[in-house]
Write an enzyme that holds these catalytic residues in place. Sequence first.
Site, short mmCIF file in Angstrom:
data_model
loop_
_atom_site.label_atom_id
_atom_site.label_comp_id
_atom_site.label_asym_id
_atom_site.label_seq_id
_atom_site.Cartn_x
_atom_site.Cartn_y
_atom_site.Cartn_z
N GLY A 1 0.82 -1.21 0.00
CA GLY A 1 0.00 0.00 0.00
C GLY A 1 0.85 1.25 0.00
O GLY A 1 0.60 2.18 0.77
N ALA A 2 1.84 1.31 -0.90
CA ALA A 2 2.84 2.37 -0.85
C ALA A 2 2.69 3.38 -1.99
O ALA A 2 3.66 4.05 -2.35
CB ALA A 2 4.24 1.77 -0.89
N THR A 3 1.49 3.53 -2.54
CA THR A 3 1.31 4.48 -3.64
C THR A 3 0.80 5.84 -3.18
O THR A 3 0.72 6.78 -3.97
CB THR A 3 0.35 3.92 -4.71
OG1 THR A 3 -0.91 3.60 -4.10
CG2 THR A 3 0.94 2.68 -5.36
N GLY B 1 -0.30 8.29 0.78
CA GLY B 1 -0.43 8.32 2.23
C GLY B 1 0.82 7.92 2.99
O GLY B 1 1.94 8.22 2.58
N GLY C 1 2.17 4.99 3.48
CA GLY C 1 3.06 4.05 2.80
C GLY C 1 4.04 4.75 1.89
O GLY C 1 5.26 4.46 1.92
N TYR D 1 -13.15 -2.06 11.00
CA TYR D 1 -11.76 -1.62 11.02
C TYR D 1 -11.11 -1.94 12.36
O TYR D 1 -10.01 -2.50 12.41
CB TYR D 1 -11.70 -0.11 10.74
CG TYR D 1 -10.30 0.45 10.68
CD1 TYR D 1 -9.52 0.31 9.53
CD2 TYR D 1 -9.74 1.11 11.77
CE1 TYR D 1 -8.23 0.82 9.48
CE2 TYR D 1 -8.46 1.62 11.72
CZ TYR D 1 -7.71 1.48 10.57
OH TYR D 1 -6.43 1.97 10.51
#
Length: 283
Positions: A9-11, A13, A15, A160
């Site tokens: 999830g590094a695209t 925010g 990450g 969540y």
Amino acid sequence: MSKTILITGATDGLGLATARELAGLGQRVLVHGRNAGKLDAARQELQGIDGGGPVEAFQADLSELEGVDELVTRLTNRKGRLDVVINNAGVFRLPGDTLNRAGIDLRFFVNMIAPYRLTRLLLPLMPADGRVINLSSAAQAAVDLDAVIGRVRLEDGEAYAQSKLGLTMWSAWLAGLVGRNGPAILAVNPGSFLQTKMVRDAYGVAGNSIEIGVDVLVRAALDDRFERATGRYFDNDQGRFAAPHADAMDDDKQARLVDLLNAVLARLGGNTDLADTPSAPVN
């Protein structure tokens, strides 16, 4: 010495911000994303950092078992060392149906089941002094096992909080299985209400500086203090290792959750035999 660090999830925010900082420190960063366009943009940005370390990009959809296993295959085939795994990918609010194609709640699958599967299969690629950093949260609630398999529908906040406690629970369980001769496995709350799209969408607030979360994740990946912290929970709101929700410290509840995770994966076609993931990872 430079480390090879995978961030899911590094695209965008937290990450991407963490990948940016680690690349700037000369680390080899493996960035994962679901969207090809966003992943390519992230890769190009990170490769443009002056004096930055090498960057590799891996596309996969972690909302389905097939995507998780495809990512494992690509990481295995690269034949390189994998020192740190940062399980950052997560979801809070989803448009439309909350179930994936297999009928599993997507919030549980992405936040809890996918990183469990990914970690179990990547451990043999990691050295004994490696680290797995699972992004937990201050929001933690007792896990309803029926909700995990889609029999009970939950509101976004409850799903969540349960999924993040579940992540924290299996982190402690897997740390016990691997022991102190293998990679450290720990859960980290990077900080509440950081400046991310998830926080803006969920709560409608700008949030606190994202650098609060970046700082603790970089330290968790590189500092010696975290190397000896396997099985523990770091609460960055308090700035220290702390006690998570009581369920994360309950051996029986941990075991019941892991049994369910293994049963879900077996039903989906994922082999959960312990022989596939030795408790003593390769050096």
